[in-house]
Structures are given as structure tokens and as C-alpha cells.
Design an enzyme around this catalytic site. Structure first.
Site, PDB file in Angstrom:
ATOM      1  N   GLU A   1      85.715  13.032 109.010  1.00 40.44           N
ATOM      2  CA  GLU A   1      85.566  12.441 107.681  1.00 40.44           C
ATOM      3  C   GLU A   1      84.357  11.509 107.609  1.00 40.44           C
ATOM      4  O   GLU A   1      83.690  11.414 106.585  1.00 40.44           O
ATOM      5  CB  GLU A   1      86.839  11.673 107.308  1.00 40.44           C
ATOM      6  CG  GLU A   1      88.065  12.554 107.130  1.00 40.44           C
ATOM      7  CD  GLU A   1      87.989  13.417 105.890  1.00 40.44           C
ATOM      8  OE1 GLU A   1      88.716  13.134 104.933  1.00 40.44           O
ATOM      9  OE2 GLU A   1      87.197  14.381 105.880  1.00 40.44           O
TER      10      GLU A   1
ATOM     11  N   THR B   1      81.997  13.522  98.040  1.00 40.11           N
ATOM     12  CA  THR B   1      82.681  12.259  98.305  1.00 40.11           C
ATOM     13  C   THR B   1      81.680  11.140  98.549  1.00 40.11           C
ATOM     14  O   THR B   1      81.847  10.015  98.051  1.00 40.11           O
ATOM     15  CB  THR B   1      83.603  12.398  99.532  1.00 40.11           C
ATOM     16  OG1 THR B   1      84.532  13.456  99.291  1.00 40.11           O
ATOM     17  CG2 THR B   1      84.373  11.116  99.790  1.00 40.11           C
TER      18      THR B   1
END
Length: 309
Positions: free
Chosen positions: A130, A183
Site C-alpha cells: 500500500e 489514491t
């Protein structure tokens, strides 16, 4: 006898869940990636095949490779691993595409090494994927993918993950307009300071949502699915968001919000029939304004990653 190959399903996830920015997430049952991981004599990790998306196969540029290397750095393993990734979750869709690859890699490698690491440790390794994807090592997607169901990241330092009870009749409807919101980009527009008044309302909703899930109080769940901090900013990036939210509530959804960083929009409903009615109303909005979309209706996945035959 130890296995040398494993094929798995890695679930899509909804992160933030309206009021729980970076701390709440939930796994879905009807959509996810498939991965094949093989144990090989040569050390290191190789991405041998990717289907469904045009993603880098270089180990250090792929979230699965980076997460897997983080695990191997602490494992002392004499083996290496080959990874096939069959993407069913579109990158940038807001339903945990990078998290599925990251968690799938570390979960499967851990299985093939006879489980030397706990689920909490696997979350830490997956968070490195991530970090590569978004610049921030957040856990609100990888935690539900690994644990299943709803999870609460109570703390990042030290990392503390709390599984949350899920009512049996809770269903999710997710619509993904065919645009991409990265994101990393969507985080850049967020405010770094909030008012005390907004904080108080947000904390109340997080507590209310957790209580509603544990007590299976669907009305309380719905009242708590309100985001005063992130949604007002990120929703401007999503065409038709306000209309989607409005028609979903009119169709009987408990609540509606942005899935992860968007552009997907989720709604929770009591029962599959109601969730499908919500899906119909959502699709009508995008049909009327000419935006292509994918839509998913899913029961909550309480298992997390699954082995496929």
C-alpha cells in the site's frame, strides 16, 4: 506434506466506510482477484504473469512483489516464490485493487512456509504494498482482506487490528464509474486540520457504527454512515455522487458513501433483495448521464482470502 503451489481468491474491500477514514474496512464476497503462488528453489520473488490489467511485472514496482519481499526479509526462508496475478479488480477503482495483490502475496507465501507469521504480522507486510501504491502504508483495505468481515485499525503505532462482528443480513452494493481516481492523488486534496465540531460528530459516528454492527441494529448502522470530513472534499471528484447517494437512500439503503478514495460508491442494505433494488437505481443515474460503470452486489465476506481448488 507441504505444498509448493497455491491458488487463492483475494477479496475486494471497501475502506473508510464513510466515517472511519484510514481505520475501518470491510471485505466483499462477490468480487476479487485470483493469484497463483509457487515456491521455487531460487531466492527472491518473480512476477511471472499478470492478466486483466497492465501492471508492472518488475518485483520492486509491483505491490505484490514489494509486500512479499517485506515478508521474506523477516522469514529467513531459503526459498523464493513465483507469483501469477489475475486481476478482476480494476486499478484505481476504490475497492482495494492494490490491497488484494499485496495481501494475497503475503498470505499465500505464509501458507507455503507453514504459517510462521500471524495475521497481524501479515498486515504489516501487506502495508508495504500500500505504501508503494499510495505513498502511505495504510491498513484499512489489507486488514479486512486478511481477517475477513469488518476490521478496525485501533492503532498504527503499535499496529492493533480489531475484527468487528458483521450482521448476517448486511449486503453491499458498489458502483464503479469508469473513471480512475488514484489514491495518491485523492489524498493530496484532503485537509490536514479539522474543526473540533466536525471531529466530535465523526467520532460519534464511528462509535455508533461499531455499536450498530455488534448489536445488529441496522437503523443505527444507517444513522452512523455519515462522513463530515473526507466525503465533502473527495465527492467533487466523482460525477453524479450526490444523485447516486440520494436515489440509494430513497430505494431503502441504510447508508451510502465513497468506497476508499473513490470513484466507486458503496451502499449498505439489509438483505440481498434491497441491495439489488439499490443497484438498479444507481445504474439508472449513470445511464442517464452517459457514464459507463460496473456494479456489484455482495454479501460481506467474513473469511477473507480463500483457497481455490
Amino acid at each position: 506434506m507441504s505444498r509448493n503451489e497455491i491458488r487463492i481468491f483475494c477479496p475486494a474491500t471497501i475502506a473508510n466506510v464513510s466515517c472511519g477514514f484510514d481505520v475501518l474496512g470491510v471485505a466483499l464476497d462477490s468480487v476479487g482477484d485470483e493469484m497463483v503462488i509457487r515456491k521455487v528453489p531460487e531466492k527472491g520473488i518473480r512476477i511471472t504473469e499478470i492478466t486483466g490489467q497492465d501492471l508492472p511485472r518488475e518485483t520492486h514496482q509491483n505491490v505484490a512483489g514489494v509486500a512479499g519481499l517485506a515478508l521474506l526479509a523477516e522469514s529467513g526462508s531459503k526459498f523464493g516464490f513465483e507469483i501469477e496475478i489475475h486481476k478482476k479488480i480494476k486499478a484505481g477503482s476504490g475497492i482495494g485493487s492494490s490491497a488484494a495483490s499485496s495481501t494475497g502475496a503475503v498470505w499465500a507465501i505464509n501458507e507455503l512456509l507453514d504459517r510462521p507469521f500471524s495475521p497481524l504480522q501479515l498486515v504489516k507486510f501487506a502495508m508495504e504494498g500500500e505504501r508503494l501504491a499510495s505513498g502511505v502504508a495504510h491498513a484499512d483495505n489489507v486488514a479486512p482482506a486478511l481477517f475477513g468481515g469488518f476490521t478496525l485499525v485501533r492503532s498504527y503505532e503499535p499496529l492493533d487490528i480489531i475484527p468487528i462482528h458483521c450482521p448476517d443480513q448486511l449486503y453491499a452494493t458498489v458502483i464503479h464509474p469508469q473513471i480512475e481516481v488514484r489514491t495518491s492523488d485523492s489524498r493530496k486534496i484532503l485537509k490536514t486540520h479539522i474543526t473540533l465540531a466536525d471531529g466530535i460528530k465523526q467520532w460519534g459516528n464511528v462509535g455508533g457504527l461499531i455499536a450498530g454492527l455488534f448489536t445488529e441494529d441496522y437503523d443505527l448502522i444507517g444513522r452512523s454512515l455519515v462522513d463530515y470530513i473526507v466525503e465533502p472534499i473527495r465527492s467533487i471528484l466523482i460525477p453524479g455522487f450526490d444523485k447516486i447517494k440520494s436515489v440509494s437512500k430513497e430505494a431503502g439503503a441504510l447508508g451510502c458513501g465513497i468506497s476508499g478514495s473513490g470513484p466507486s460508491i458503496f451502499a449498505f442494505s439489509k438483505g440481498e433483495a434491497k441491495a439489488r433494488e439499490v443497484a438498479e437505481k444507481m445504474t439508472e443515474v449513470y445511464q442517464s448521464i452517459g457514464i459507463d460503470y460496473d456494479v456489484h452486489v455482495s454479501k460481506i465476506n467474513t473469511q477473507g482470502i480463500k483457497i481455490l481448488d
